[in-house]
Design an enzyme around this catalytic site. Structure first.
Site, PDB file in Angstrom:
ATOM      1  N   LYS A  30     -21.077  11.031 -28.969  1.00 29.02           N
ATOM      2  CA  LYS A  30     -20.959  11.810 -30.204  1.00 29.02           C
ATOM      3  C   LYS A  30     -20.885  13.286 -29.837  1.00 29.02           C
ATOM      4  O   LYS A  30     -21.805  13.828 -29.232  1.00 29.02           O
ATOM      5  CB  LYS A  30     -22.176  11.528 -31.082  1.00 29.02           C
ATOM      6  CG  LYS A  30     -22.077  12.153 -32.435  1.00 29.02           C
ATOM      7  CD  LYS A  30     -23.158  11.599 -33.329  1.00 29.02           C
ATOM      8  CE  LYS A  30     -22.703  11.569 -34.762  1.00 29.02           C
ATOM      9  NZ  LYS A  30     -23.518  10.752 -35.608  1.00 29.02           N
ATOM     10  N   ASP A  50     -31.460  11.080 -42.720  1.00 27.18           N
ATOM     11  CA  ASP A  50     -30.056  10.847 -43.074  1.00 27.18           C
ATOM     12  C   ASP A  50     -29.817   9.347 -43.213  1.00 27.18           C
ATOM     13  O   ASP A  50     -28.806   8.834 -42.739  1.00 27.18           O
ATOM     14  CB  ASP A  50     -29.149  11.480 -42.007  1.00 27.18           C
ATOM     15  CG  ASP A  50     -27.711  11.657 -42.498  1.00 27.18           C
ATOM     16  OD1 ASP A  50     -27.491  11.614 -43.719  1.00 27.18           O
ATOM     17  OD2 ASP A  50     -26.809  11.815 -41.646  1.00 27.18           O
ATOM     18  N   GLY A  75     -17.758  12.272 -38.605  1.00 25.73           N
ATOM     19  CA  GLY A  75     -18.741  12.392 -39.681  1.00 25.73           C
ATOM     20  C   GLY A  75     -19.167  13.819 -39.857  1.00 25.73           C
ATOM     21  O   GLY A  75     -18.486  14.750 -39.420  1.00 25.73           O
ATOM     22  N   GLY A  76     -20.304  13.985 -40.480  1.00 26.06           N
ATOM     23  CA  GLY A  76     -20.795  15.319 -40.778  1.00 26.06           C
ATOM     24  C   GLY A  76     -21.159  16.113 -39.538  1.00 26.06           C
ATOM     25  O   GLY A  76     -21.228  17.337 -39.582  1.00 26.06           O
TER      26      GLY A  76
HETATM   27  P1  ATP Z   1     -23.193  11.431 -40.732  1.00 21.76           P
HETATM   28  O1  ATP Z   1     -22.669  12.526 -39.898  1.00 21.76           O
HETATM   29  O2  ATP Z   1     -23.822  11.959 -41.965  1.00 21.76           O
HETATM   30  O3  ATP Z   1     -24.028  10.478 -39.968  1.00 21.76           O
HETATM   31  P2  ATP Z   1     -21.211   9.384 -40.573  1.00 21.76           P
HETATM   32  O4  ATP Z   1     -22.247   8.380 -40.215  1.00 21.76           O
HETATM   33  O5  ATP Z   1     -20.143   8.956 -41.494  1.00 21.76           O
HETATM   34  O6  ATP Z   1     -21.893  10.633 -41.234  1.00 21.76           O
HETATM   35  P3  ATP Z   1     -20.858   9.810 -37.749  1.00 21.76           P
HETATM   36  O7  ATP Z   1     -22.285   9.475 -37.570  1.00 21.76           O
HETATM   37  O8  ATP Z   1     -20.331  11.009 -37.054  1.00 21.76           O
HETATM   38  O9  ATP Z   1     -20.508   9.942 -39.278  1.00 21.76           O
HETATM   39  O10 ATP Z   1     -20.002   8.573 -37.308  1.00 21.76           O
HETATM   40  C1  ATP Z   1     -18.603   8.594 -37.351  1.00 21.76           C
HETATM   41  C2  ATP Z   1     -18.076   7.192 -37.168  1.00 21.76           C
HETATM   42  O11 ATP Z   1     -18.480   6.681 -35.907  1.00 21.76           O
HETATM   43  C3  ATP Z   1     -18.553   6.201 -38.195  1.00 21.76           C
HETATM   44  O12 ATP Z   1     -17.420   5.475 -38.605  1.00 21.76           O
HETATM   45  C4  ATP Z   1     -19.499   5.309 -37.503  1.00 21.76           C
HETATM   46  O13 ATP Z   1     -19.327   3.993 -37.973  1.00 21.76           O
HETATM   47  C5  ATP Z   1     -19.068   5.407 -36.047  1.00 21.76           C
HETATM   48  N1  ATP Z   1     -20.225   5.371 -35.152  1.00 21.76           N
HETATM   49  C6  ATP Z   1     -21.245   6.240 -35.130  1.00 21.76           C
HETATM   50  N2  ATP Z   1     -22.135   5.914 -34.176  1.00 21.76           N
HETATM   51  C7  ATP Z   1     -21.663   4.794 -33.572  1.00 21.76           C
HETATM   52  C8  ATP Z   1     -22.136   3.946 -32.498  1.00 21.76           C
HETATM   53  N3  ATP Z   1     -23.284   4.194 -31.869  1.00 21.76           N
HETATM   54  N4  ATP Z   1     -21.388   2.893 -32.154  1.00 21.76           N
HETATM   55  C9  ATP Z   1     -20.238   2.641 -32.793  1.00 21.76           C
HETATM   56  N5  ATP Z   1     -19.721   3.375 -33.799  1.00 21.76           N
HETATM   57  C10 ATP Z   1     -20.426   4.446 -34.197  1.00 21.76           C
HETATM   58 MG    MG Z   2     -23.638   8.710 -38.762  1.00 20.24          MG
END
Ligand code: ATP
Ligand code: MG
Length: 675
Positions: free
Chosen positions: A59, A148, A40-41
């Site tokens: 993360k 967010d 993600g971002g």
């Molecule tokens: P942003 O950075 O704006 O939050 P985003 O939500 O698309 O954008 P991330 O939060 O980095 O990106 O998440 C990337 C991926 O990981 C997404 O597909 C999300 O569904 C998955 N993800 C994030 N957190 C978890 C979690 N705690 N458990 C399972 N999957 C997760």
């Molecule tokens: Mg996210």
């Protein structure tokens, strides 16, 4: 919204995402990576298992992002069933930062919305919405603004709605430069006042209004082809509410009011307005606890997730002021050349008024006083909570939520039985569409990856080409530059200017090219610029000596500079001081070397040579470089206006001769991944 050709292409052939760490690797002590989940971002998310067998999501926060981790630190001890539990924040041996959190195996609200292109059934939407609102109300009562909120950050796990990414507020700026790194998806939920740097809890209410609209209709109220178009609609357009039934229409209207002060004031108020239904789990608002100190702060960016004592307020105000100025400059509808002309006139008037002799030394004294204040502040204020290096929190870190924030029907110890609709969890979490959407979030990362993958030979050829072009451009610009420095045209002065400007632009281009695509760590690049700046200074002084050139000086006397006084290089009776009084000075090696080394290290010069810079030529950067070169003289003296003219020519030459990727190509790479 009709998918673009590139998008439909993507949906046909989803390319696998590339992750930094493979399955089985252990970048963080105590955890083994099982697989990458998504990107993600902020960076990458992995599914991992701790040595004791606990499943977690890890993360990885990309280093070049200005992510406010103090916000997460503040959230570490929050416990609520509608929040993804945060276990820990850790640094690995490469000093990369990781957030350890609850792994949510269910799907995201984005997936559910995708499955209901004409809107979700009302009961299902209300189930999601009450869970989201309960989580957000809890955050707000703890002084946290999510910032967010969007369907991609909201999940369901065994029928319980979970909000993720709270406290992880990215530094969001509406300036054109960072606009490049924001995806269209991110701005769909962005409240209008964010453009003014206002980040109060009202921005979450606005996002909730949009999410409710999207759940009920299947699409967001403001769509657009570009970040700018969507932002503009948030600022000026009215959403089409005819598609909603009452009471949702009125609810969305009041939640999406443009003025944050007249917007629905609390999330509980939002819930109270929802229709009562037997099938809809209801949130029971409890008497409000007195909000903690942070929540009662005026809504500024820092009041949301970081304790106000942590951020130094003067610096924050200055930074905000500067960003605001920059944004206004970019957003003004005037032609760039007209804007540059006006700023130039302003600077000339300022110089002609002689005010700088009073103001600049005053500013320097203030700067010095500020340094003393920072030192004292650092001593008397408690250090910010260190990033934990410890072992993950125990499995029950999520804890039992307090009754106050439990949406009725979702009890803490006995999760309600989910409907088949809710537990639908696809075996592979990311659908093709999901991949297509996700990819857009990696705009800058994709570009960097693309540039970093360029073979060395191609890089060298490009660099050589730009170096040749820059020699030609610098020689042409030097013809104009001479006019600003001397009273009459002098061949020696022209040659000196052309040589120094050429070497100066090389000094910017070479280190930038060497680290192309790897800008995450700026320290080596800055060091490279420091060294190459020193080389420029040596060349400048060597060339002046070889040409037996004395530089005309007219503006600042050497004894007015800080270094002139302290080191006596430019005191009234020193050789430099004497030469100044006679109107022209020989270029001293130490003066020139230190001046150019400082000049190249204090600004982000590489931005002007980057392949992926937003504009081919940015007048703003040229003005910034010229002004910095001039102002630097008050600290480390250099004959002016020669220094400022040189910096301007170097900036212009670097931008004109460095290869540039046109926006259409950038968009293509950002959307399709590395080609
Ligand atoms: P942003 O950075 O704006 O939050 P985003 O939500 O698309 O954008 P991330 O939060 O980095 O990106 O998440 C990337 C991926 O990981 C997404 O597909 C999300 O569904 C998955 N993800 C994030 N957190 C978890 C979690 N705690 N458990 C399972 N999957 C997760
Ligand atoms: Mg996210």
């Amino acid at each position: 919204m009709n998918p673009s050709p590139a998008e439909s292409e993507l949906e046909k052939q989803p390319a696998p995402l590339r992750f930094t760490y493979a399955s089985g690797s252990r970048p963080l002590e105590g955890y083994e990576i099982k697989r990458g989940v998504g990107r993600g971002g902020f960076g990458e998310v992995y599914f991992a298992v701790s040595d004791a067998g606990k499943e977690v999501a890890l993360k990885l926060i990309r280093r070049n992002l200005d992510v406010e981790l103090r916000g997460v630190t503040q959230c570490l001890n929050l416990k609520h069933q509608n929040l993804v539990a945060l276990y820990d924040i850790r640094n690995d041996e490469h000093d990369d930062r990781w957030v350890v959190m609850e792994y949510v195996s269910g799907e995201s609200l984005e997936d559910v919305i995708d499955r209901h292109p004409n809107g979700m059934p009302h009961d299902l939407a209300m189930h999601w919405f009450s869970g989201i609102a309960a989580g957000v109300a809890y955050l707000h009562d703890h002084g946290i603004v999510h910032r967010d909120l969007k369907p991609a950050n909201i999940f369901i796990d065994e029928g319980i709605v979970k909000i993720g990414d709270y406290g992880l507020s990215k530094f969001i700026s509406c300036s054109r430069r960072s606009g490049q790194t924001e995806s269209v998806g991110t701005v769909h939920y962005m409240a209008p006042e964010i453009a003014n740097g206002r980040y109060g809890k009202e921005i979450d209410t606005y996002a909730l209004g949009i999410i409710l609209y999207e759940m009920l209709t299947g699409h967001v109220p403001f769509e657009g082809e570009s970040v700018g178009e969507v932002l503009m609609k948030h600022l000026t357009a009215e959403p089409d509410l005819q598609v909603l039934d009452e009471p949702y229409r009125d609810l969305v209207r009041t939640a999406m009011t443009k003025d944050p002060d007249t917007r629905l004031q609390s999330v509980s108020e939002m819930l109270a307005r929802l229709p009562a239904s037997d099938n809809v789990p209801r949130y029971t608002p409890q008497p409000q606890a007195p909000p903690p100190e942070v929540a009662s702060q005026p809504s500024t960016r820092n009041a949301s997730t970081a304790p106000t004592t942590d951020e130094e307020p003067i610096l924050a105000a200055l930074r905000d002021g500067w960003q605001d100025l920059e944004r206004r400059y970019h957003e003004s509808p005037m032609h760039p050349l007209a804007k540059a002309f006006l700023v130039g006139i302003g600077i000339l008037l300022f110089l002609a008024s002689g005010l700088e002799f009073a103001l600049i030394p005053a500013a320097l004294s203030l700067g010095f006083a500020y340094l003393v204040y920072r030192a004292v502040r650092a001593i008397i204020l408690p250090a910010p909570r260190p990033v934990s290096k410890g072992f993950p929190a125990p499995a029950n870190a999520a804890g039992a939520p307090t009754a106050k924030y439990v949406a009725a029907g979702q009890t803490a110890d006995a999760p309600r039985v989910p409907t088949p609709e809710e537990v639908h969890t696809p075996p592979v979490k990311q659908s093709k569409r999901h991949y297509a959407r996700r990819r857009r979030y990696n705009y800058q990362a994709q570009l960097n990856e693309y540039v970093a993958a360029k073979p060395l030979r191609e890089r060298a050829t490009e660099l050589l080409g730009s170096m040749l072009v820059s020699a030609v451009i610098a020689s042409l610009l030097a013809l104009i530059g001479v006019g600003f420095i001397g009273d009459s045209f002098s061949g020696e002065l022209y040659l000196w200017l052309a040589i120094t400007a050429t070497v100066g632009s090389w000094a910017v281009m070479i280190p930038t090219k060497l680290s192309e695509g790897r800008v995450e760590d700026q320290a080596p690049l800055r060091f490279g610029l420091l060294i190459s700046g020193a080389v420029v200074g040596m060349v400048a002084s060597g060339a002046a000596q070889a040409l037996m050139l004395e530089l005309p000086v007219s503006v600042i006397a050497p004894w007015e500079a800080l270094a002139g006084e302290i080191f006596e290089v430019g005191s009234y009776d020193s050789p430099v001081g004497k030469a100044y009084r006679e109107g022209s000075v020989p270029l001293n090696l130490s003066i020139a070397t230190a001046y150019f080394a400082f000049l190249l290290v204090i600004l982000r010069w590489w931005r002007q040579a980057e392949f992926t810079r937003p504009d081919r030529v940015s007048i703003w950067s040229i003005i910034a470089c010229t002004s910095a070169a001039f102002l630097l003289t008050f600290i480390w003296w250099f004959p002016q206006p020669a220094g400022a003219v040189l910096a301007g020519i170097i900036a212009f030459t670097t931008q004109l001769s460095s290869p540039w990727m046109p926006p259409s190509k950038r968009r293509q790479i950002a959307e399709r991944g590395v080609v």
